[in-house]
Design an enzyme around this catalytic site. Structure first.
Site, PDB file in Angstrom:
ATOM      1  N   HIS A  79       0.835  -1.208   0.000  1.00  0.00           N
ATOM      2  CA  HIS A  79       0.000   0.000   0.000  1.00  0.00           C
ATOM      3  C   HIS A  79       0.867   1.254   0.000  1.00  0.00           C
ATOM      4  CE1 HIS A  79      -3.378  -2.487   2.142  1.00  0.00           C
ATOM      5  NE2 HIS A  79      -3.079  -2.942   0.935  1.00  0.00           N
ATOM      6  N   ASP A 265      -3.027  -3.190  -5.000  1.00  0.00           N
ATOM      7  CA  ASP A 265      -2.003  -4.160  -4.601  1.00  0.00           C
ATOM      8  C   ASP A 265      -1.054  -4.473  -5.759  1.00  0.00           C
ATOM      9  OD1 ASP A 265      -2.838  -4.452  -1.990  1.00  0.00           O
ATOM     10  OD2 ASP A 265      -4.017  -6.265  -2.354  1.00  0.00           O
ATOM     11  N   HIS A 366      29.597  25.886 -20.740  1.00  0.00           N
ATOM     12  CA  HIS A 366      28.402  25.078 -20.469  1.00  0.00           C
ATOM     13  C   HIS A 366      28.334  24.752 -18.985  1.00  0.00           C
ATOM     14  CE1 HIS A 366      25.617  21.542 -20.818  1.00  0.00           C
ATOM     15  NE2 HIS A 366      25.057  22.376 -21.675  1.00  0.00           N
ATOM     16  N   ILE A 372      28.775  19.712 -17.270  1.00  0.00           N
ATOM     17  CA  ILE A 372      27.957  18.614 -17.785  1.00  0.00           C
ATOM     18  C   ILE A 372      28.140  18.562 -19.294  1.00  0.00           C
ATOM     19  CG2 ILE A 372      25.603  17.732 -18.072  1.00  0.00           C
ATOM     20  CD1 ILE A 372      24.851  19.192 -15.495  1.00  0.00           C
ATOM     21  N   GLY A 375      24.120  17.791 -24.333  1.00  0.00           N
ATOM     22  CA  GLY A 375      23.405  16.736 -25.035  1.00  0.00           C
ATOM     23  C   GLY A 375      23.704  16.725 -26.521  1.00  0.00           C
ATOM     24  N   VAL A 376      23.855  17.916 -27.116  1.00  0.00           N
ATOM     25  CA  VAL A 376      24.126  17.965 -28.562  1.00  0.00           C
ATOM     26  C   VAL A 376      25.491  17.362 -28.884  1.00  0.00           C
ATOM     27  CG1 VAL A 376      22.600  19.902 -29.054  1.00  0.00           C
ATOM     28  CG2 VAL A 376      24.939  20.352 -28.308  1.00  0.00           C
ATOM     29  N   GLU A 380      26.186  14.270 -31.389  1.00  0.00           N
ATOM     30  CA  GLU A 380      27.170  14.348 -32.469  1.00  0.00           C
ATOM     31  C   GLU A 380      28.194  13.214 -32.358  1.00  0.00           C
ATOM     32  OE1 GLU A 380      27.385  15.929 -35.201  1.00  0.00           O
ATOM     33  OE2 GLU A 380      29.436  15.368 -35.731  1.00  0.00           O
TER      34      GLU A 380
END
Length: 464
Positions: A79, A265, A366, A372, A375-376, A380
């Protein structure tokens, strides 16, 4: 459907008696970092051991799901977990000063209200869904149970129950949108049949059970002397059978409340798989034993998929292509040549390696102070890895260009930081036709999927 992970904004505590142990406990939900998942901590035990909500830790299924790890046991977790899944909360530490979460009113609604009172916090990480790509089935002929999972870009559950009872009959319940959970599923209370009560007491179960936290279904004639015995058993001054066949209880919250509770459940038990699911779950007459058997089957598929899909990298072994060979094949140069090695290459797939260092120029701008990998850049680098695969299909690859045409189904799962080694794996989705290649790509760091996408590219002769 949430794609970002969530936790809660602040700790919140609920208190009450445990259904089966009869022990009063305080349970505190606490915020947890991304990718933490659900963990219980028995703060009443020496060393305050942690028990992960994992199907491999299930040790008992006597009218509830019990997990154990590090010498600590937590009873009846379903639960609590259902409340978290229903609200699409991914990461929580659950501190418990007793052996069992409080049963409250037999449903998940009090947990839901407490969690919503402190509010949800979005986290900077995507949910790591396990997508059902083909049918998964489980069947127990002895119990008449069937559970199936079918592909769906969402999470939906449907439950059918048939107890051969004149009171309940056949019922079904569904959830197709998790915005329905709080109102439609969370308030559904646990239940049992009258003939099960005495057996449960004799098994030393439901010590904390009473008519305020469970529905008791009466599907036969009950004599007066048995009602007197039940009042003594349940420690109630008077026990009676109402016309609708519910023992001394309030009205049902829903006409099909038992079926809705079975769905609750199932939702809680499947949380023990350890990852959110994309798929349609269909269950006929489910119970905890079947739910857990099915959950183990799904987890095994997840593990097999991980073993199959995650490439291994041994830096001691010579690469298929080193940086000089890559430079001779691809036209890219500093600062845009983004892969360092090719460690596998055949007609249909390629695996490349990128070592991420703080010296790369984009880290200057960045997220300074919180580097970090963009993403691009990941996309690539994956495309360059795929370019090696495409150019491997022609003679004299230095005479060709590869152009990126499109990207689809791109998902970033985890952040990539300096010091990481990314392993890119690209596979052809179909044979290359008319110079057009379609590939699936995955990126891994430390065996964990960090990014995935489908890409298309064209190969063109340089003098064309």
């Amino acid at each position: 459907m949430n794609y970002k992970q969530h936790t809660i904004k602040a700790p919140v505590t609920v208190s009450g008696i445990g259904l089966h142990t009869g022990v009063v406990s305080n349970m505190t939900f606490k915020p947890a970092p991304a990718n933490h998942g659900y963990k219980f901590q028995r703060i009443d035990l020496p060393g305050q051991p942690i028990v992960s909500a994992d199907v491999d830790n299930v040790v008992d299924l006597s009218r509830g799901t019990t997990i154990e790890q590090n010498g600590a046991r937590v009873n009846t977790v379903e639960h609590t977990l259902a409340a978290l899944v229903g609200l699409q909360i991914d990461n929580v530490l659950i501190e418990l000063d007793g052996p069992e979460p409080p049963i409250m009113d037999g449903s998940s609604i009090e947990f839901v209200r407490a969690l919503l009172e402190v509010g949800l916090q979005e986290q900077n990480a995507l949910r790591n869904y396990f997508e059902i790509t083909q049918g998964i089935s489980y069947k127990d002929d002895k119990r008449g149970v069937e559970i199936a999972a079918l592909p769906l870009d969402d999470y939906r559950l449907t439950v059918m129950v048939d107890y051969n009872s004149p009171v309940l009959g056949s019922q079904h319940a569904s959830i197709t949108d998790f915005n329905q959970f709080q109102e439609e599923i969370a308030p559904s209370r646990t239940f049992c049949f009258l003939h099960e009560l005495e057996a449960l007491f004799k098994q030393n179960l439901i010590k904390g059970g009473n008519l305020n936290n469970a529905i008791v279904i009466v599907d036969r004639v009950v004599e007066e002397d048995e009602l007197s015995y039940l009042s003594e058993l349940l420690d109630r001054p008077k026990v009676e059978v109402k016309e609708e066949g519910i023992l001394n209880n309030t009205e049902l919250r829903f006409r099909n409340e038992p079926a809705r509770h079975k769905l609750l459940d199932l939702l809680g038990d499947l949380a023990l798989i350890g990852r959110p699911i994309k798929g349609q779950i269909l269950a006929a007459r489910p119970g905890h034993a079947a739910n857990i058997a099915f959950a183990k089957r799904v987890k095994k598929l997840i593990q097999e998929a991980a073993i199959k899909n995650v490439p291994t990298y041994d830096p001691k072994k010579p690469p298929v292509m080193d940086i000089n060979q890559i430079s001779a094949t691809l036209p890219h140069r500093y600062p845009f040549l983004l892969i360092d090695k090719i460690i596998h290459l055949d007609e249909n797939s390629v695996t490349g390696v990128k070592n991420v260092t703080m010296n790369e120029p984009f880290f200057q701008g960045h997220f300074p102070g919180n580097p970090i990998l963009p993403g691009v850049i990941q996309i690539e680098a994956m495309a360059q890895t795929g370019g090696i695969l495409v150019l491997n299909t022609v003679e004299n690859p230095e005479d060709y260009w590869t152009y990126f045409l499109g990207i689809d189904k791109c998902r970033f799962k985890r952040k990539v930081i300096p010091g990481d080694t990314i392993i890119f794996k690209c596979e052809l989705l179909a044979p290359i036709k008319r110079g057009i290649a379609k590939m699936s790509g995955q990126a891994f760091v430390g065996g964990q999927l960090v990014m995935e996408a489908e890409m298309s590219a064209s190969i063109v002769k340089k003098d064309a």
